[in-house]
Design an enzyme around this catalytic site. Structure first.
Site, mmCIF file in Angstrom:
data_model
loop_
_atom_site.group_PDB
_atom_site.id
_atom_site.type_symbol
_atom_site.label_atom_id
_atom_site.label_comp_id
_atom_site.label_asym_id
_atom_site.label_seq_id
_atom_site.Cartn_x
_atom_site.Cartn_y
_atom_site.Cartn_z
ATOM 1 N N LYS A 44 -3.668 -23.066 -30.948
ATOM 2 C CA LYS A 44 -2.768 -21.951 -30.607
ATOM 3 C C LYS A 44 -2.716 -21.732 -29.102
ATOM 4 C CE LYS A 44 -4.360 -17.510 -30.805
ATOM 5 N NZ LYS A 44 -4.097 -16.644 -29.642
ATOM 6 N N ASN A 45 -3.897 -21.607 -28.479
ATOM 7 C CA ASN A 45 -3.904 -21.211 -27.065
ATOM 8 C C ASN A 45 -3.464 -22.338 -26.132
ATOM 9 O OD1 ASN A 45 -4.548 -18.640 -27.768
ATOM 10 N ND2 ASN A 45 -6.733 -18.808 -27.312
ATOM 11 N N ARG A 114 -0.019 -11.633 -25.743
ATOM 12 C CA ARG A 114 -0.652 -11.793 -24.442
ATOM 13 C C ARG A 114 0.025 -12.899 -23.630
ATOM 14 N NH1 ARG A 114 -2.964 -8.335 -21.756
ATOM 15 N NH2 ARG A 114 -4.153 -9.169 -20.036
ATOM 16 N N CYS A 138 -4.024 -8.607 -28.488
ATOM 17 C CA CYS A 138 -5.078 -7.895 -29.213
ATOM 18 C C CYS A 138 -5.745 -6.864 -28.306
ATOM 19 C CB CYS A 138 -6.130 -8.879 -29.708
ATOM 20 S SG CYS A 138 -5.550 -9.937 -31.053
ATOM 21 N N ARG A 143 -7.579 -5.290 -20.244
ATOM 22 C CA ARG A 143 -7.294 -6.713 -19.961
ATOM 23 C C ARG A 143 -6.351 -6.779 -18.753
ATOM 24 N NH1 ARG A 143 -5.891 -9.673 -25.623
ATOM 25 N NH2 ARG A 143 -6.439 -11.540 -24.467
ATOM 26 N N ILE A 145 -4.409 -7.894 -15.214
ATOM 27 C CA ILE A 145 -3.859 -9.187 -14.777
ATOM 28 C C ILE A 145 -3.880 -9.289 -13.244
ATOM 29 C CG2 ILE A 145 -2.456 -9.537 -16.852
ATOM 30 C CD1 ILE A 145 0.012 -8.755 -15.131
ATOM 31 N N ASP A 146 -4.828 -8.558 -12.643
ATOM 32 C CA ASP A 146 -4.893 -8.531 -11.175
ATOM 33 C C ASP A 146 -5.082 -9.924 -10.561
ATOM 34 O OD1 ASP A 146 -7.439 -8.129 -12.564
ATOM 35 O OD2 ASP A 146 -8.334 -8.139 -10.577
ATOM 36 N N ASP A 327 -14.154 -15.953 -28.731
ATOM 37 C CA ASP A 327 -13.278 -15.976 -29.911
ATOM 38 C C ASP A 327 -14.030 -16.321 -31.194
ATOM 39 O OD1 ASP A 327 -11.226 -15.366 -28.213
ATOM 40 O OD2 ASP A 327 -10.433 -17.396 -28.087
ATOM 41 N N ILE A 349 -17.509 -11.155 -22.190
ATOM 42 C CA ILE A 349 -16.118 -11.364 -21.755
ATOM 43 C C ILE A 349 -15.289 -10.088 -21.927
ATOM 44 C CG2 ILE A 349 -14.031 -12.787 -22.025
ATOM 45 C CD1 ILE A 349 -16.436 -14.453 -21.158
ATOM 46 N N ARG A 419 -1.084 -14.765 -37.042
ATOM 47 C CA ARG A 419 -0.804 -15.081 -35.635
ATOM 48 C C ARG A 419 -1.512 -16.350 -35.204
ATOM 49 N NH1 ARG A 419 -2.666 -10.889 -31.709
ATOM 50 N NH2 ARG A 419 -2.384 -12.778 -30.507
HETATM 51 N N1 EPU Z 1 -9.656 -10.565 -16.352
HETATM 52 C C1 EPU Z 1 -9.534 -9.740 -15.260
HETATM 53 N N2 EPU Z 1 -8.446 -9.903 -14.444
HETATM 54 C C2 EPU Z 1 -7.496 -10.829 -14.674
HETATM 55 C C3 EPU Z 1 -7.624 -11.665 -15.797
HETATM 56 C C4 EPU Z 1 -8.729 -11.510 -16.622
HETATM 57 O O1 EPU Z 1 -10.378 -8.880 -15.002
HETATM 58 O O2 EPU Z 1 -6.532 -10.907 -13.907
HETATM 59 C C5 EPU Z 1 -10.831 -10.416 -17.235
HETATM 60 C C6 EPU Z 1 -10.426 -10.012 -18.652
HETATM 61 O O3 EPU Z 1 -10.236 -8.623 -18.755
HETATM 62 C C7 EPU Z 1 -11.579 -10.528 -19.463
HETATM 63 C C8 EPU Z 1 -11.980 -11.794 -18.706
HETATM 64 O O4 EPU Z 1 -11.436 -11.669 -17.388
HETATM 65 O O5 EPU Z 1 -12.627 -9.609 -19.400
HETATM 66 C C9 EPU Z 1 -11.491 -13.102 -19.310
HETATM 67 O O6 EPU Z 1 -10.102 -12.995 -19.551
HETATM 68 P P1 EPU Z 1 -9.152 -14.274 -19.590
HETATM 69 O O7 EPU Z 1 -8.072 -14.085 -18.594
HETATM 70 O O8 EPU Z 1 -9.954 -15.527 -19.538
HETATM 71 O O9 EPU Z 1 -8.535 -14.129 -21.054
HETATM 72 P P2 EPU Z 1 -7.037 -14.352 -21.474
HETATM 73 O O10 EPU Z 1 -6.461 -15.484 -20.710
HETATM 74 O O11 EPU Z 1 -6.313 -13.065 -21.511
HETATM 75 C C10 EPU Z 1 -7.556 -16.196 -23.255
HETATM 76 C C11 EPU Z 1 -7.282 -16.357 -24.707
HETATM 77 C C12 EPU Z 1 -8.177 -15.412 -25.489
HETATM 78 C C13 EPU Z 1 -9.626 -15.712 -25.171
HETATM 79 C C14 EPU Z 1 -9.865 -15.637 -23.653
HETATM 80 C C15 EPU Z 1 -11.261 -16.031 -23.243
HETATM 81 C C16 EPU Z 1 -4.940 -16.929 -24.746
HETATM 82 C C17 EPU Z 1 -3.549 -16.506 -25.017
HETATM 83 N N3 EPU Z 1 -5.889 -16.025 -24.949
HETATM 84 O O12 EPU Z 1 -7.244 -14.843 -22.964
HETATM 85 O O13 EPU Z 1 -7.942 -15.714 -26.853
HETATM 86 O O14 EPU Z 1 -10.455 -14.763 -25.801
HETATM 87 O O15 EPU Z 1 -8.918 -16.499 -22.981
HETATM 88 O O16 EPU Z 1 -11.553 -17.313 -23.689
HETATM 89 O O17 EPU Z 1 -5.184 -18.066 -24.391
HETATM 90 C C18 EPU Z 1 -7.715 -15.242 -29.152
HETATM 91 O O18 EPU Z 1 -7.260 -16.391 -29.293
HETATM 92 O O19 EPU Z 1 -8.036 -14.509 -30.120
HETATM 93 C C19 EPU Z 1 -7.904 -14.713 -27.803
HETATM 94 C C20 EPU Z 1 -8.059 -13.417 -27.559
#
Ligand code: EPU
Length: 438
Positions: A44-45, A114, A138, A143, A145-146, A327, A349, A419
């Site tokens: 998926k990801n 997301r 979720c 979460r 996006i800075d 995950d 995380i 999903r």
């Molecule tokens: N974070 C920040 N600032 C940012 C980006 C992230 O502080 O700009 C923090 C987040 O809040 C979190 C940590 O960094 O505490 C890691 O977040 P990351 O950006 O790695 O997560 P993501 O890209 O939003 C993806 C997967 C998630 C998975 C995480 C960690 C996708 C669409 N989602 O999320 O998958 O948990 O990486 O491996 O690829 C799932 O599949 O159920 C799922 C939630």
């Protein structure tokens, strides 16, 4: 280029939407040992990162091994709204980005997931501008996006967040050295997308090393990009002016594979999980072995045998790859709930990824949550109950719990499981699970 922000009110691709029914519940009649073979679907990801990447090409891309799940269906809707022509056949999605003229998108499909934020990097890379609604996904605590926005700025974009939309505008997109303050899968992927066609070299430091990042880098390279170091914490991207479409196949879904491996262990069953890349599952394999589960590697298959006595509690701390994946923390909690001894599970995380615990407690689990840590006292058995899913992997946890519990478990909130898990009822029924959606 059209600058009006498109929303879901416009035309939909009628034949591309997969079924979604919020009223349905899953009835699991648990306590059966799973036996047989499950073939793992595409990740998926990865799929939801490769699909927006296709927008960067100037000819069609063909992506194979795409799972038929609602997150993919939603992504197809997003690309269609932008003007891409899309054809789906079984697990193959063909994306022709040539008629995409808009860099602006908002609405329910953007806010529902997301990964819609990958449109920011892809549209910025292609048009030097993007106007995209803030993403949803979720609820796992904050979460931000800075790091994505910091990276876009470093590449030359002006960033403004207004009215729920992120506006990115760059006179020219140029390479930059970007250090990520937190290891972020999403920020690493977004910056790869934006930098692939920028002028000059971009270096992403403290990059995420997840297999899905490597998969995206490989796809971009197949499209003509020049990327080195994906899979390490320093990625170098030499921007190129044009990318072309490519044919590519998604890697197998390590989280789906891991969920079924945990289900095998939790039901004291014996499952062959095929079509996997075993090294992607190293942290889970190590933990299952530590508990006392036998795991054997046979090429692209893993044989998981949970029937041996003497299983005992373990501690788990989630980490970015190659650490134990967050995950799989939730389904693992459901399993450890019936493993003798005290297991301590810490999620480093996400701030709030224990919403499945209250539901597990309804089924007889003995778990205390303190901040980011769950203390799990193994009980001999869970019993079926009516439970509600709060997020995708909480769904995986309740699925595992229902399979291991005595009696009937009724799971509400199947839209979350749909999903991320392709044909999960069929796959589980084929290895002896008794479940019914109605
Ligand atoms: N974070 C920040 N600032 C940012 C980006 C992230 O502080 O700009 C923090 C987040 O809040 C979190 C940590 O960094 O505490 C890691 O977040 P990351 O950006 O790695 O997560 P993501 O890209 O939003 C993806 C997967 C998630 C998975 C995480 C960690 C996708 C669409 N989602 O999320 O998958 O948990 O990486 O491996 O690829 C799932 O599949 O159920 C799922 C939630």
């Amino acid at each position: 280029m059209s600058l009006s922000v498109r929303t879901e009110g416009q035309s939909q691709p009628p034949d591309l939407r997969f079924q979604e029914n919020a009223e349905e519940r899953l009835h699991i009649f648990g306590g059966r040992r799973l036996r047989g073979e499950i073939r793992v679907s595409g990740a998926k990801n990865s799929a939801i990162a490769l699909m927006p990447a296709a927008l960067l090409g100037d000819s069609p891309s063909v992506i194979e091994n795409v799972p038929r799940i609602t997150d993919v269906s939603r992504y197809i809707t997003l690309l269609h709204l932008l003007g891409a022509e899309i054809a789906c056949c079984e697990n193959t999605v063909t994306i022709d980005p040539q008629r995409v003229t808009s860099a602006a998108l908002d609405g329910e499909p953007v806010r529902a997931m997301r990964a819609s934020y990958y449109l920011m990097g892809a549209l910025l890379g292609r048009f030097h501008e993007a106007h995209v609604g803030m993403p949803g996904g979720c609820d796992l605590g904050p979460r931000p996006i800075d790091q994505h926005l910091k990276g876009f700025e470093a590449l030359g974009a002006e960033v403004e967040v207004q009215g729920g939309l992120v506006h990115l505008q760059a006179r020219e997109l140029h390479g930059a050295r970007i250090y990520l303050d937190v290891v972020s899968v999403g920020a690493t992927i977004n910056l790869l997308l934006a930098a692939a066609r920028a002028d000059g070299q971009t270096i992403i430091e403290n990059a995420a090393r997840e297999p899905e990042v490597v998969d995206l880098a490989n796809f971009l390279c197949a499209m003509g990009a020049q990327i080195r170091g994906a899979g390490t914490d320093t990625i170098r991207i030499q921007g190129v002016p044009h990318l072309h479409g490519a044919s590519y196949s998604c890697i197998p879904d390590r989280i789906e594979a891991g969920t079924y491996m945990i289900a095998a262990a939790a039901t004291k069953g014996r499952l062959r999980i095929s079509g996997v890349i075993p090294t992607h599952l190293d942290p889970l394999i190590a933990k299952l072995r530590e508990i006392g589960v036998r795991v054997e590697e046979h090429g692209d298959a893993l044989l998981v045998d949970g029937s041996y006595p003497g299983q005992h509690a373990v501690d788990i701390k989630t980490q970015p790859y190659p650490g134990f994946p967050t995950d799989l923390q939730q389904p693992m909690t459901a399993y450890l709930a019936i493993v003798p001894g005290t297991s301590i599970i810490t999620d480093t995380i996400y701030e709030s990824r224990f919403r499945h615990v209250n539901e597990l407690k309804r089924m007889g689990a003995d778990i205390r949550v303190q901040g980011r840590t769950a203390v799990v006292e193994g009980v001999p058995q869970l019993t079926g109950a009516a439970v509600t899913v709060s997020d995708l992997r909480a769904g995986a946890a309740l699925l595992v719990a229902g399979l291991e519990a005595e009696g009937e478990t009724i799971v509400d909130g199947l839209i979350y499981l749909d999903r991320g898990y392709e044909h999960f009822e069929e796959k589980l029924a084929a290895v002896g699970a008794q479940l019914l959606r109605k």
